[in-house]
Structures are given as C-alpha cells and as structure tokens.
Design a protein around this motif. Structure first.
Motif, PDB file in Angstrom:
ATOM      1  N   GLU A 154     -38.491  45.320  19.449  1.00  0.00           N
ATOM      2  CA  GLU A 154     -38.146  47.094  19.779  1.00  0.00           C
ATOM      3  C   GLU A 154     -36.567  46.844  19.531  1.00  0.00           C
ATOM      4  N   TYR A 155     -36.664  46.270  18.489  1.00  0.00           N
ATOM      5  CA  TYR A 155     -34.898  46.503  17.896  1.00  0.00           C
ATOM      6  C   TYR A 155     -33.318  47.308  18.835  1.00  0.00           C
ATOM      7  N   LYS A 156     -33.834  48.605  18.001  1.00  0.00           N
ATOM      8  CA  LYS A 156     -32.684  49.365  18.244  1.00  0.00           C
ATOM      9  C   LYS A 156     -32.317  49.771  19.962  1.00  0.00           C
ATOM     10  N   GLN A 157     -33.682  49.136  20.397  1.00  0.00           N
ATOM     11  CA  GLN A 157     -33.452  49.486  22.297  1.00  0.00           C
ATOM     12  C   GLN A 157     -32.755  48.549  22.970  1.00  0.00           C
ATOM     13  N   ALA A 158     -33.272  46.972  21.786  1.00  0.00           N
ATOM     14  CA  ALA A 158     -32.486  45.925  22.477  1.00  0.00           C
ATOM     15  C   ALA A 158     -31.068  45.731  22.528  1.00  0.00           C
ATOM     16  N   ILE A 159     -30.520  46.647  21.045  1.00  0.00           N
ATOM     17  CA  ILE A 159     -29.578  46.533  20.597  1.00  0.00           C
ATOM     18  C   ILE A 159     -28.390  47.806  21.386  1.00  0.00           C
ATOM     19  N   GLY A 160     -29.640  48.553  22.048  1.00  0.00           N
ATOM     20  CA  GLY A 160     -28.739  49.643  23.303  1.00  0.00           C
ATOM     21  C   GLY A 160     -28.225  48.757  24.698  1.00  0.00           C
ATOM     22  N   ASN A 161     -29.673  48.233  24.922  1.00  0.00           N
ATOM     23  CA  ASN A 161     -29.239  47.472  26.619  1.00  0.00           C
ATOM     24  C   ASN A 161     -27.978  46.503  26.284  1.00  0.00           C
ATOM     25  N   PHE A 162     -28.257  45.286  24.887  1.00  0.00           N
ATOM     26  CA  PHE A 162     -26.808  44.483  24.716  1.00  0.00           C
ATOM     27  C   PHE A 162     -25.751  45.607  24.544  1.00  0.00           C
ATOM     28  N   LYS A 163     -25.390  46.422  24.297  1.00  0.00           N
ATOM     29  CA  LYS A 163     -24.328  47.298  23.962  1.00  0.00           C
ATOM     30  C   LYS A 163     -24.244  47.879  25.660  1.00  0.00           C
ATOM     31  N   SER A 164     -25.053  48.109  26.527  1.00  0.00           N
ATOM     32  CA  SER A 164     -24.558  48.883  27.632  1.00  0.00           C
ATOM     33  C   SER A 164     -24.070  47.723  28.321  1.00  0.00           C
ATOM     34  N   LEU A 165     -24.720  46.317  27.974  1.00  0.00           N
ATOM     35  CA  LEU A 165     -24.137  44.926  29.077  1.00  0.00           C
ATOM     36  C   LEU A 165     -22.887  44.689  28.620  1.00  0.00           C
ATOM     37  N   LEU A 166     -22.319  44.660  27.291  1.00  0.00           N
ATOM     38  CA  LEU A 166     -20.925  44.489  26.565  1.00  0.00           C
ATOM     39  C   LEU A 166     -19.904  45.923  26.880  1.00  0.00           C
ATOM     40  N   ALA A 167     -20.415  47.173  27.104  1.00  0.00           N
ATOM     41  CA  ALA A 167     -19.311  47.923  27.508  1.00  0.00           C
ATOM     42  C   ALA A 167     -19.458  48.148  29.391  1.00  0.00           C
ATOM     43  N   SER A 168     -19.797  47.655  29.776  1.00  0.00           N
ATOM     44  CA  SER A 168     -20.059  47.895  31.532  1.00  0.00           C
ATOM     45  C   SER A 168     -19.071  46.497  32.123  1.00  0.00           C
TER      46      SER A 168
ATOM     47  N   ALA B  52     -20.737  36.574  31.885  1.00  0.00           N
ATOM     48  CA  ALA B  52     -21.638  35.582  31.776  1.00  0.00           C
ATOM     49  C   ALA B  52     -21.937  34.996  30.103  1.00  0.00           C
ATOM     50  N   ARG B  53     -23.359  36.147  30.261  1.00  0.00           N
ATOM     51  CA  ARG B  53     -24.285  36.726  29.362  1.00  0.00           C
ATOM     52  C   ARG B  53     -23.251  37.188  28.248  1.00  0.00           C
ATOM     53  N   ALA B  54     -22.250  38.159  28.418  1.00  0.00           N
ATOM     54  CA  ALA B  54     -21.738  38.897  26.782  1.00  0.00           C
ATOM     55  C   ALA B  54     -21.320  38.206  25.812  1.00  0.00           C
ATOM     56  N   PRO B  55     -21.103  36.844  25.410  1.00  0.00           N
ATOM     57  CA  PRO B  55     -21.175  36.453  24.001  1.00  0.00           C
ATOM     58  C   PRO B  55     -22.618  36.017  23.314  1.00  0.00           C
ATOM     59  N   GLU B  56     -23.720  36.378  24.803  1.00  0.00           N
ATOM     60  CA  GLU B  56     -24.915  35.757  24.183  1.00  0.00           C
ATOM     61  C   GLU B  56     -25.657  36.985  23.629  1.00  0.00           C
ATOM     62  N   ALA B  57     -25.000  38.159  24.385  1.00  0.00           N
ATOM     63  CA  ALA B  57     -25.776  39.587  24.159  1.00  0.00           C
ATOM     64  C   ALA B  57     -24.904  40.075  22.545  1.00  0.00           C
ATOM     65  N   ALA B  58     -23.783  39.593  22.369  1.00  0.00           N
ATOM     66  CA  ALA B  58     -22.977  40.135  21.058  1.00  0.00           C
ATOM     67  C   ALA B  58     -24.136  39.814  19.194  1.00  0.00           C
ATOM     68  N   LEU B  59     -24.479  37.973  20.687  1.00  0.00           N
ATOM     69  CA  LEU B  59     -25.140  37.457  19.256  1.00  0.00           C
ATOM     70  C   LEU B  59     -26.381  37.997  19.162  1.00  0.00           C
ATOM     71  N   SER B  60     -27.050  38.496  20.116  1.00  0.00           N
ATOM     72  CA  SER B  60     -28.302  38.878  20.233  1.00  0.00           C
ATOM     73  C   SER B  60     -28.148  40.953  18.962  1.00  0.00           C
ATOM     74  N   ILE B  61     -27.373  41.083  19.705  1.00  0.00           N
ATOM     75  CA  ILE B  61     -26.842  42.571  18.629  1.00  0.00           C
ATOM     76  C   ILE B  61     -27.284  42.203  17.203  1.00  0.00           C
ATOM     77  N   ALA B  62     -26.585  40.888  16.835  1.00  0.00           N
ATOM     78  CA  ALA B  62     -26.315  40.712  15.102  1.00  0.00           C
ATOM     79  C   ALA B  62     -27.961  40.271  14.775  1.00  0.00           C
ATOM     80  N   ASN B  63     -28.711  39.756  15.637  1.00  0.00           N
ATOM     81  CA  ASN B  63     -29.577  39.253  15.504  1.00  0.00           C
ATOM     82  C   ASN B  63     -30.960  39.734  15.502  1.00  0.00           C
ATOM     83  N   CYS B  64     -30.777  41.465  16.189  1.00  0.00           N
ATOM     84  CA  CYS B  64     -31.065  42.398  15.957  1.00  0.00           C
ATOM     85  C   CYS B  64     -31.124  43.043  14.551  1.00  0.00           C
TER      86      CYS B  64
END
Length: 262
Positions: free
Chosen positions: A193-207, A212-224
């Motif tokens: 569910e890549y689009k939903q995953a991107i939405g949650n990772f971006k919410s983490l980066l925005a808030s 500590a998980r922000a760099p991994e979240a950005a990398l996961s967005i790119a993977n999606c």
C-alpha cells in the motif's frame, strides 16, 4: 424460721397445758373446788389442749408449706441463674463472632483500598522514552502501541497496519504518534500500500522532522516511489534526504540508490 419459732411456742404451750391438767388430776378435788367446778376446769383444760394441738398442727402445716415454697423459690432461682449463664455464654459467643466479623471487614476494606490504588496506578500516565524522545503516556496507550508493534515484528503486517491505524484514531495527541506513523508506513509498504505508506511517512516528517526515525522515513518514501515507478520523485526525495540528514545511516543508503537510479 418464724414458722419454727411459732411451732416451738405452740409446743411449749401445749406441754404447759398438759402439765396443768396432770397437776389438777393429782390434787384432791376438795382441796381446790367442788366436783362440778373440777369437771368444768378439766373440760376447759381439755379444750385448751385440743386448741393448742390444732394450732400446733396448723403451725406444722404452715411450716411444711413454707419449706416447700422456699424450695420452689430456690429451684426457680437456680433455673433463672442457669438461664442467665446460658444467655451470657450466647452473648459472649455473639461478641466473639462480631469481633471476627469486624476484623474480616477491616481486612476486606484494606484489600479494597489496595485494589483501588492499584487500579488508579493503572490509569496514571507514566514516563516513556522511545526513539530518543521522552513523553508521558497512559498505560492503555503503551499497551496498544506494544501490541501493534508485536504484530509487525511477528510478520503480521495487515493486522499490524490495522492496529496502528486504530491507534492513530484513538490517541491523536499521543507522544507515540511519530513512531506509530513510521511503523504504520512500514506495515503498509510490506502490504504494497505504497501511496498510504508515503502519506504516513510524510506526516512523520511534517510533524517531527527532528525525530530519530525521520531519515528512515524519508528513505522509505523514496523506496515507495521507486516501487510506484516514479523515479523523478524518488530522486528528489533522496536528494532532500542527503541535504536534511547528511550524517545519518539513511543518507549512505540514499547515495547508493541515487547511483543506481542514474
């Protein structure tokens, strides 16, 4: 005692009367009075003797009745004493039972108070340290987060995604939320569910961009984005990651992916 004295007096009077009769008989009748007078005196004495005998008999009967009444009174008194002893024993037993009941009530009250304290402690917020952040959370929050994470680690990604999604709705202001967004995005990535995953990772980066998980979240967005064949967007995400978190482990992985994308 009065009856015995009366009986004794009657007996003495009777004896005196008998003695008087005997003395009269022993004297010559002409020494005192004539034959007619002697007869009358004897008759009077006999009547006195009879009266005294009857009085003596009645006194004896009264004495017997008084003794019987006294015995009955003693029996009644003894019965009352026994009844009082029985009542006292019953009251003593009731008092001992009451003391046991009071002790049991006190013990239950203490147990209830301890139970209330324990239940209150279950609802008191506690200090949590997670992903380098400290915050306070209710025991329910901690329980639900750990349960959802346990599902993810056991490979139950759909169930984990559902549990983390439920957590977001239940605790929108929770200190767990950035970490929840991260793990929810990963569970959705695992279920494609890549689009939903991107939405949650971006919410983490925005808030919480400093999380500590922000760099991994950005990398996961790119993977999606790579999975979605959106190479341009993936390249931009990786470049932004290198600028924002150049010293992170995710930055090293981003460099490798950028090299492959070229």
């Amino acid at each position: 005692m009065a009856a015995r004295m009366s009986l004794l007096q009657h007996s003495r009077a009777l004896g005196a009367a008998v003695f008087a009769v005997a003395a009269t008989w022993s004297m010559p009748s002409h020494a005192l009075f004539g034959d007619d007078e002697a007869r009358r005196a004897i008759l009077e004495l006999r009547q006195r003797v009879d009266s005294l005998q009857q009085a003596n008999q009645r006194a004896g009967e009264r004495s017997t009745d008084e003794v019987s009444q006294l015995r009955r009174s003693l029996l009644d008194l003894q019965t009352q004493i026994e009844a009082l002893r029985t009542e006292q024993a019953t009251l003593r037993g009731q008092n001992e039972q009451l003391q046991r009941d009071v002790a049991e009530l006190q013990r239950r009250q203490k147990d209830m108070a301890q139970g209330v304290d324990e239940r209150l402690r279950k609802f008191e917020p506690e200090s949590i340290t997670l992903d380098g952040r400290e915050f306070r959370a209710d025991p329910a929050e901690k329980r639900d987060f750990e349960a959802a994470l346990a599902l993810f680690r056991s490979g139950k990604f759909p169930e984990s995604a559902a549990a983390f999604g439920k957590f977001v709705g239940a605790y929108p202001q929770s200190g767990y939320l950035p970490s929840v967004r991260f793990w929810l995005g990963n569970a959705q990535y695992a279920t494609r569910e890549y689009k939903q995953a991107i939405g949650n990772f971006k919410s983490l980066l925005a808030s919480a961009p400093d999380h500590a998980r922000a760099p991994e979240a950005a990398l996961s967005i790119a993977n999606c984005q790579i999975e979605l064949k959106d190479t341009r967007a993936a390249r931009k995400t990786l470049e932004d990651l290198l600028r924002a978190y150049p010293q992170s482990e995710a930055a090293a992985a981003a460099k490798e992916r950028l090299a492959r994308l070229k």
